[in-house]
Structures are given as structure tokens and as C-alpha cells.
Design an enzyme around this catalytic site. Structure first.
Site, PDB file in Angstrom:
ATOM      1  N   GLY A 209     116.165  27.088 -86.674  1.00 12.95           N
ATOM      2  CA  GLY A 209     116.977  27.843 -87.632  1.00 12.95           C
ATOM      3  C   GLY A 209     118.414  27.922 -87.162  1.00 12.95           C
ATOM      4  O   GLY A 209     118.817  27.176 -86.269  1.00 12.95           O
ATOM      5  N   ASN A 210     119.195  28.801 -87.768  1.00 12.34           N
ATOM      6  CA  ASN A 210     120.562  29.019 -87.284  1.00 12.34           C
ATOM      7  C   ASN A 210     120.957  30.470 -87.514  1.00 12.34           C
ATOM      8  O   ASN A 210     120.190  31.242 -88.079  1.00 12.34           O
ATOM      9  CB  ASN A 210     121.532  28.038 -87.949  1.00 12.34           C
ATOM     10  CG  ASN A 210     121.581  28.208 -89.444  1.00 12.34           C
ATOM     11  OD1 ASN A 210     121.992  29.237 -89.946  1.00 12.34           O
ATOM     12  ND2 ASN A 210     121.123  27.182 -90.180  1.00 12.34           N
ATOM     13  N   HIS A 211     122.157  30.838 -87.061  1.00 13.62           N
ATOM     14  CA  HIS A 211     122.559  32.250 -87.049  1.00 13.62           C
ATOM     15  C   HIS A 211     123.103  32.764 -88.383  1.00 13.62           C
ATOM     16  O   HIS A 211     123.575  33.889 -88.441  1.00 13.62           O
ATOM     17  CB  HIS A 211     123.656  32.466 -85.998  1.00 13.62           C
ATOM     18  CG  HIS A 211     123.148  32.350 -84.600  1.00 13.62           C
ATOM     19  ND1 HIS A 211     122.178  33.177 -84.109  1.00 13.62           N
ATOM     20  CD2 HIS A 211     123.463  31.497 -83.598  1.00 13.62           C
ATOM     21  CE1 HIS A 211     121.924  32.850 -82.865  1.00 13.62           C
ATOM     22  NE2 HIS A 211     122.686  31.824 -82.526  1.00 13.62           N
ATOM     23  N   SER A 212     123.070  31.970 -89.440  1.00 12.54           N
ATOM     24  CA  SER A 212     123.651  32.437 -90.704  1.00 12.54           C
ATOM     25  C   SER A 212     122.927  33.707 -91.182  1.00 12.54           C
ATOM     26  O   SER A 212     121.705  33.766 -91.179  1.00 12.54           O
ATOM     27  CB  SER A 212     123.519  31.341 -91.756  1.00 12.54           C
ATOM     28  OG  SER A 212     123.855  31.866 -93.011  1.00 12.54           O
ATOM     29  N   ALA A 277     123.999  27.696 -94.787  1.00 17.94           N
ATOM     30  CA  ALA A 277     124.081  26.877 -93.577  1.00 17.94           C
ATOM     31  C   ALA A 277     122.789  26.072 -93.508  1.00 17.94           C
ATOM     32  O   ALA A 277     121.770  26.527 -92.972  1.00 17.94           O
ATOM     33  CB  ALA A 277     124.232  27.767 -92.359  1.00 17.94           C
TER      34      ALA A 277
END
Ligand code: CTP
Length: 400
Positions: A209-212, A277
Site C-alpha cells: 500500500g502507500n501513505h495516501s 495514489a
């Protein structure tokens, strides 16, 4: 600023929530509003006029005349001055009097004289709030066309728990901003917004995943909706909540889900703003069983995901507006310009991670907008709601 030039008359009555009026005034002033305060005499038991006068930068009024100086506090003038009358907190007593046209203090006289939109934020204990008399009075006020900003659930000053707390200042600000926004500008337009991260499954328990946080996309969806657009919000996993009734939210998880949903919805939309994102890579194979630890380590094989924005750019018609985001760490402007061109965008919003307070999880953002003709505007650090407003205004200009 979301409320630049707007005149807000705030009525404060005698509820313990009157202490929140100080925060509310700060928020309104910070967002550009001019605020004048009228207090009932009971409200002064909970918070001093000096505090509210200092924060609002205007004298606080509470009686029909200012004794000693012989000035009349003209309720009619005050009522006509306001773009919006907000009574927060509103006690059961004031609500009852408003519902029945009783006029025994300056605030009630101002209320009866005002021609502007009126918002009421009740603040009282749960049993008072649930009493049929209060419920009936609030219904009556709604039938006059006033907006009741529902009391919230939670701990009350009495120690009891339940519904009765005055709505939080941030929630009140959002409702007021919407009410003061011209909701005809995007009427009849269908706007697609993507938000949040995507999760790419590795096995049944793990993902990439990512930090968005989704905050930017949700702020965009709310602002488009406030301008009258029908909004389709396609979002990856997030804790954010949407509020406006014009928003239809579609939850997706992976980049592939987001691709399929967005491409389908784009055909029916006039505007698309891609703030999600999206993962650029996804595991080649999702394991059905949880991957066991091995002493030698683990190599994951990834494949490229499909670029949603580029796909929309390929299919875009002359009547559609397409907006992308870019997050760059090097050669920011040059790379963003390339993206703008390659993906056939009308404009691109460049996020800078170099600025403190900008980007993932922050409440603020600092962006540069580059349009098709390569005109560049760099905005100062602002709240994500204000950044959303700048982007929506740019879309409105393009559609005009
Ligand atoms: N985007 C998309 N689909 C993807 C990847 C990105 O629609 N699979 C969109 C994002 O929503 C954003 C824009 O593309 O509006 C830019 O994303 P970014 O990650 O900055 O750029 P990339 O095109 O992925 O290029 P690179 O990673 O090489 O910088």
C-alpha cells in the site's frame, strides 16, 4: 480563503458549549469571514464577551443599548448586515423562543429581523435534547427554512453520554462553507474524483500500500458537490468520510478495481480529477495461502499496473476536462510538464514533498498548478479544503 468577504453573525447562548464558540470564531476568521457576535446574558456566565470580541475583532453585543454611551444596538441593521446567521450553541430556551416568535433579548430581535440563511447548532444535555418539546421546536424551525446542525453524540458536561453536544466547529465550518457557495456553477455536471491509496494483495493477510490518506480527494469531492455537481467518488481504503448528499461513493481496493470502475464512470462524466495514489506495481501472483517465513528471505515478483489517468487521457473527448496529480521528488516542474503532455491533461497539480506540512496525512498542502499551455501558478501552503477550492475554481473557468 473559503469564507473570504462573507459576513457571519454568531449568536451565542447559555450552554456549556459556549466555550466552543471561541474555537468556532477563530476558524471562521481564519477562513476570511467577518464575524460579529451577539450573546445572551446567560452566555456570559460561560465565556466572557472580551474573549469573543478579541477573537472576532468586533465588539460583542448583548443588550438593546450600550448603557453610558447612549448608543442603540440596532437589531434590524445587524440582521440585514449578515450573509448568514449562526446560533451556536443554541439552548432549549432560545430554540423554544425562536420557534414561537418570542423576542425578549437582542439576539432574538436580530433573529426575527434577519433575512439571511439561519443555522442553528443545539447544545444541551441528552434528555433535554430528546424532549418532545425541543424536537417539535426544532422541526418547526426547519419548517421555516432554517438549517439545524444536528447535535453530536458523546460525553456531556453532566457526565452522561448521548446526543446533545454542539456540533464540532470544523463540522459547522464545512456546512456553512457549503451554504455560502454558489451551487449553480456546476449544476448538471457529473464529476469523477479518485482518492486514497490502493492495496495490492500479496497473500490473504498482506498487501502493498502507500501513505495516501484520501484527504485531498475527499476535500475535492465535497467542494465539487457544494458547487452543485453530481460527484462520483472512487476511493481506495481510507478512514475519511464523505458528507454531501450529491456525492456517490464507490469503494475499491486494488489498482485494477480502480481502473475498471474509473474507466466505466469516465464515459458519463464531464470532469475527472485523479487524486488517488495508485500503485504502479502489483504482485504477479496473489498467493492463496499465507506465505510462510523462510530462512532465505523472500523475493516478490511485481508487474506493472495499468495507468488509469493515461487511459482516460487517450479516450478524452473535447468536452471533457481531465486533471491529474503528480508527486515528484526531483526535477519537479519538468517531470510534471511531461506527465501533463503524455497523459493529455487539461492541467496537473504538482504536490511538493519538500515543503513541511505538505503531502500525505497532513491537513495542509502546497501545490503548483500547470495548465495545458504550460502556464504555472504556485500556491502557498493552504488547508486541503482551500487547495480543493482552487482546483474546483480552475475547472469552473475551463468549463465556462
Ligand atoms: N495514476 C493513475 N494510474 C496509475 C498511476 C498513477 O491514474 N496506475 C495517476 C494518479 O492518480 C495521479 C497521476 O497518475 O493523478 C500521477 O501519478 P504519479 O505516481 O505521480 O506518476 P506516474 O504516472 O505513476 O509516474 P512516475 O511514478 O513515474 O512518477
Amino acid at each position: 480563503m473559503l469564507l473570504a468577504g462573507k459576513k457571519i453573525l454568531l449568536g451565542v447562548t447559555g450552554s456549556i458549549a459556549a466555550y466552543k464558540s471561541a474555537f468556532l470564531i477563530r476558524l471562521l476568521v481564519k477562513n476570511g469571514a467577518e464575524v460579529k457576535v451577539v450573546m445572551t446574558s446567560d452566555a456570559k456566565e460561560f465565556i466572557t464577551p472580551l474573549t469573543l470580541a478579541t477573537l472576532s475583532k468586533n465588539p460583542v453585543l448583548s443588550s438593546f443599548s450600550s448603557s453610558g454611551v447612549g448608543t442603540w444596538n440596532n437589531h434590524v441593521e445587524l440582521g440585514l448586515w449578515a450573509d448568514l446567521l449562526l446560533i451556536a450553541p443554541a439552548t432549549a430556551n432560545t430554540i423554544g423562543k425562536m420557534a414561537n416568535g418570542i423576542c425578549d433579548n437582542l439576539l432574538l430581535a436580530v433573529y426575527l429581523s434577519a433575512r439571511c440563511k439561519t443555522f442553528i447548532a443545539p447544545g444541551m444535555d441528552l434528555d433535554m435534547h430528546a424532549h418532545p418539546a425541543v424536537t417539535a421546536n426544532l422541526k418547526k424551525l426547519q419548517s421555516f427554512g432554517h438549517i439545524v446542525l444536528e447535535a453530536e453524540d458523546g460525553e456531556l458536561a453532566s457526565g452522561l453520554n448521548g446526543k446533545g453536544r454542539m456540533a464540532e466547529p470544523e463540522h459547522i465550518l464545512e456546512k456553512i462553507t457549503n451554504a455560502l457557495t454558489d451551487d449553480t456553477l456546476l449544476k448538471g455536471k457529473r464529476v469523477l474524483v479518485t482518492a486514497g491509496p490502493t492495496y495490492e494483495n500479496i497473500d490473504p493477510v498482506r498487501f502493498i500500500g502507500n501513505h495516501s490518506s484520501g484527504k485531498m480527494g475527499f476535500a475535492l469531492a465535497e467542494d465539487f458537490a457544494a458547487h452543485g455537481a453530481q460527484v462520483i467518488l472512487i476511493t481506495g481504503p481510507t478512514d475519511e468520510k464523505h458528507h454531501h448528499p450529491n456525492i456517490k461513493r464507490i469503494d475499491v481496493v486494488s489498482a485494477a478495481d480502480m481502473f475498471n470502475t474509473t474507466v466505466k464512470e469516465f464515459r458519463k462524466s464531464q470532469v475527472a480529477v485523479m487524486s488517488a495514489a495508485v500503485a504502479d506495481f502489483t504482485p504477479q501472483k496473489v498467493e492463496i495461502r499465507k506465505i510462510k517465513k523462510s530462512s532465505t528471505g523472500l523475493t516478490l515478483k511485481l508487474k506493472k499496473t495499468k495507468d488509469i489517468l493515461a487511459e482516460l487521457g487517450k479516450n478524452k473527448t473535447r468536452n471533457q476536462v481531465l486533471v491529474g496529480f503528480a508527486l515528484e521528488t526531483d526535477n519537479e516542474i519538468e517531470n510534471a510538464k511531461k506527465k501533463l503532455h503524455n497523459k493529455n491533461l487539461d492541467f496537473i497539480v504538482l504536490n511538493s514533498l519538500k515543503n513541511k506540512g505538505s503531502g500525505f496525512k497532513h491537513e495542509t498542502n502546497q501545490v503548483t498548478v500547470i495548465d495545458k499551455n504550460l502556464g504555472t501558478s504556485t500556491f502557498p501552503l493552504k488547508s486541503k479544503q482551500e487547495v480543493a477550492r482552487d482546483i474546483v475554481n480552475k475547472v469552473i473557468q475551463l468549463l465556462a
